[in-house]
Motif scaffolding. Structure first.
Motif, PDB file in Angstrom:
ATOM      1  N   PHE A  94     -57.844  72.563 -50.052  1.00  0.00           N
ATOM      2  CA  PHE A  94     -58.609  73.811 -50.078  1.00  0.00           C
ATOM      3  C   PHE A  94     -60.110  73.546 -49.918  1.00  0.00           C
ATOM      4  O   PHE A  94     -60.810  74.292 -49.233  1.00  0.00           O
ATOM      5  N   ASP A  95     -60.594  72.489 -50.564  1.00  0.00           N
ATOM      6  CA  ASP A  95     -62.028  72.189 -50.503  1.00  0.00           C
ATOM      7  C   ASP A  95     -62.437  71.734 -49.104  1.00  0.00           C
ATOM      8  O   ASP A  95     -63.564  71.986 -48.667  1.00  0.00           O
ATOM      9  N   ASP A  96     -61.527  71.064 -48.400  1.00  0.00           N
ATOM     10  CA  ASP A  96     -61.821  70.625 -47.030  1.00  0.00           C
ATOM     11  C   ASP A  96     -62.073  71.806 -46.103  1.00  0.00           C
ATOM     12  O   ASP A  96     -62.842  71.697 -45.143  1.00  0.00           O
ATOM     13  N   LEU A  97     -61.408  72.932 -46.363  1.00  0.00           N
ATOM     14  CA  LEU A  97     -61.571  74.097 -45.498  1.00  0.00           C
ATOM     15  C   LEU A  97     -63.035  74.534 -45.462  1.00  0.00           C
ATOM     16  O   LEU A  97     -63.527  75.015 -44.441  1.00  0.00           O
ATOM     17  N   LEU A  98     -63.742  74.331 -46.587  1.00  0.00           N
ATOM     18  CA  LEU A  98     -65.176  74.641 -46.637  1.00  0.00           C
ATOM     19  C   LEU A  98     -66.006  73.464 -46.134  1.00  0.00           C
ATOM     20  O   LEU A  98     -66.913  73.638 -45.323  1.00  0.00           O
ATOM     21  N   LEU A  99     -65.696  72.267 -46.630  1.00  0.00           N
ATOM     22  CA  LEU A  99     -66.463  71.077 -46.253  1.00  0.00           C
ATOM     23  C   LEU A  99     -66.412  70.847 -44.746  1.00  0.00           C
ATOM     24  O   LEU A  99     -67.436  70.628 -44.094  1.00  0.00           O
ATOM     25  N   ARG A 100     -65.221  70.912 -44.170  1.00  0.00           N
ATOM     26  CA  ARG A 100     -65.060  70.655 -42.733  1.00  0.00           C
ATOM     27  C   ARG A 100     -65.656  71.780 -41.885  1.00  0.00           C
ATOM     28  O   ARG A 100     -66.144  71.536 -40.775  1.00  0.00           O
ATOM     29  N   THR A 101     -65.609  73.004 -42.390  1.00  0.00           N
ATOM     30  CA  THR A 101     -66.241  74.115 -41.657  1.00  0.00           C
ATOM     31  C   THR A 101     -67.750  73.901 -41.590  1.00  0.00           C
ATOM     32  O   THR A 101     -68.375  74.112 -40.546  1.00  0.00           O
ATOM     33  N   ASN A 102     -68.327  73.467 -42.701  1.00  0.00           N
ATOM     34  CA  ASN A 102     -69.754  73.148 -42.692  1.00  0.00           C
ATOM     35  C   ASN A 102     -70.073  72.036 -41.704  1.00  0.00           C
ATOM     36  O   ASN A 102     -71.059  72.106 -40.963  1.00  0.00           O
ATOM     37  N   GLN A 134     -69.994  77.498 -49.555  1.00  0.00           N
ATOM     38  CA  GLN A 134     -69.776  78.841 -49.013  1.00  0.00           C
ATOM     39  C   GLN A 134     -71.112  79.499 -48.626  1.00  0.00           C
ATOM     40  O   GLN A 134     -71.206  80.178 -47.605  1.00  0.00           O
ATOM     41  N   TYR A 135     -72.116  79.264 -49.452  1.00  0.00           N
ATOM     42  CA  TYR A 135     -73.452  79.803 -49.182  1.00  0.00           C
ATOM     43  C   TYR A 135     -73.974  79.325 -47.826  1.00  0.00           C
ATOM     44  O   TYR A 135     -74.485  80.111 -47.030  1.00  0.00           O
ATOM     45  N   LEU A 136     -73.811  78.038 -47.546  1.00  0.00           N
ATOM     46  CA  LEU A 136     -74.318  77.481 -46.293  1.00  0.00           C
ATOM     47  C   LEU A 136     -73.551  78.028 -45.089  1.00  0.00           C
ATOM     48  O   LEU A 136     -74.144  78.274 -44.034  1.00  0.00           O
ATOM     49  N   ILE A 137     -72.245  78.218 -45.233  1.00  0.00           N
ATOM     50  CA  ILE A 137     -71.436  78.770 -44.138  1.00  0.00           C
ATOM     51  C   ILE A 137     -71.897  80.196 -43.815  1.00  0.00           C
ATOM     52  O   ILE A 137     -72.128  80.554 -42.659  1.00  0.00           O
ATOM     53  N   VAL A 138     -72.040  81.016 -44.855  1.00  0.00           N
ATOM     54  CA  VAL A 138     -72.460  82.407 -44.669  1.00  0.00           C
ATOM     55  C   VAL A 138     -73.857  82.466 -44.048  1.00  0.00           C
ATOM     56  O   VAL A 138     -74.117  83.247 -43.124  1.00  0.00           O
ATOM     57  N   LYS A 139     -74.758  81.610 -44.537  1.00  0.00           N
ATOM     58  CA  LYS A 139     -76.134  81.605 -44.034  1.00  0.00           C
ATOM     59  C   LYS A 139     -76.170  81.198 -42.559  1.00  0.00           C
ATOM     60  O   LYS A 139     -76.895  81.792 -41.752  1.00  0.00           O
ATOM     61  N   ALA A 140     -75.355  80.217 -42.190  1.00  0.00           N
ATOM     62  CA  ALA A 140     -75.310  79.766 -40.792  1.00  0.00           C
ATOM     63  C   ALA A 140     -74.765  80.870 -39.882  1.00  0.00           C
ATOM     64  O   ALA A 140     -75.320  81.145 -38.816  1.00  0.00           O
TER      65      ALA A 140
END
Length: 282
Positions: A94-102, A134-140
């Motif tokens: 689950f954490d990779d889904l955020l880490l890898r998206t970043n 999540q903050y960085l994904i949304v900001k990007a």
């Protein structure tokens, strides 16, 4: 495919991840009472949510020293082996889904541009519970059009232990220009006594967004506060209160409800109710 994963990659749930970590600990011949797989999994999860990769971990003496002080000096090795095995299996947790998206958005500008164009308007709910990743994904994603709306309540931020960062919502107005703030201050659900009591607790928060919650509802009953030292004592207090009210006010079992915050609390309450011969339904 940019990151080397197959398009039909597997997603490991928490049990899958913990099972793999447990196997790695066993294969490395480590003491399972020191390297408890759930604690190791939680530690690795916190790294990923803070965007601390394996490489970044080994470049951070403070993290390594903290694990050594906790008598887990080989935690970094477990982290590396876990990441390698997931990659070879074509799997993400689950954490990779955020880490890898970043990683994807940071390393491949054409991918970022594609999704910025697709998501021209962005709404994030429960913004107080977002973590740094999540903050960085949304900001990007919002960077191109700046059409972003977030909904949340800083006073309800209780998931710091899962990596939630209260500063995401506190600093939102600094991150974007021309921000409009709409305060939803009327409470339709609770009595005035409950709302006022909540306000009196919330106003002691050191960092908060200004708001005054109010209600048109009745005052309602006064609130009784009871402090219990243990969960067993809490259960006994709940059961005794129900029993006494039943006897004194001729009430039925169906007139009572017990609300608890986490499932782990139900055991002590159930035990106490059974001792008082009070039937219950969860």
């Amino acid at each position: 495919h940019h990151l080397g994963f197959p398009p039909n990659f597997t997603i490991y749930d928490s049990q899958d991840s913990q099972r793999l970590i447990s196997a790695i600990i066993k294969e490395m011949g480590l003491d399972k009472d020191v390297y408890k797989y759930k604690q190791v999994h939680s530690r690795i999860s916190s790294f990923k949510n803070s965007l601390i990769t394996v490489k970044a971990y080994f470049q951070n003496p403070e993290l390594m020293e903290a694990d050594a002080m906790a008598k887990r000096p080989r935690l970094g090795e477990i982290y590396k082996e876990y990441v390698d095995r997931c990659f070879k299996a074509g799997a993400m947790d689950f954490d990779d889904l955020l880490l890898r998206t970043n990683e994807l958005l940071a390393r491949f500008p054409e991918v970022l541009a594609k999704y910025q164009k697709r998501f021209q308007y962005i709404l994030v709910d429960e913004y107080q519970d977002t973590n740094h990743s999540q903050y960085l994904i949304v900001k990007a994603l919002a960077d191109r059009y700046q059409n972003i709306c977030v909904v949340g309540d800083d006073s309800q931020s209780i998931y710091a232990f899962r990596g939630a960062n209260i500063n995401n919502i506190l600093n939102f107005q600094r991150d974007y220009d021309d921000v409009k703030v709409y305060r939803l201050e009327q409470n339709y659900r609770s009595t005035r006594n409950i709302v006022n009591a909540a306000n009196s607790v919330i106003e002691k928060n050191k960092t908060r967004l200004d708001k005054v919650v109010w209600t048109d509802n009745d005052d309602g009953n006064a609130i009784k506060v009871h402090r219990s030292v243990t969960d067993a004592e809490e259960g006994r207090f709940v059961a005794s209160t129900i029993f006494d009210n039943k006897m004194q006010l001729q009430l039925k079992d169906g007139d009572f409800a017990v609300l608890y915050r986490t499932n782990s609390q139900s055991r002590a309450i159930e035990d106490a109710l059974r001792r008082k011969d009070i039937p219950y339904r969860i």
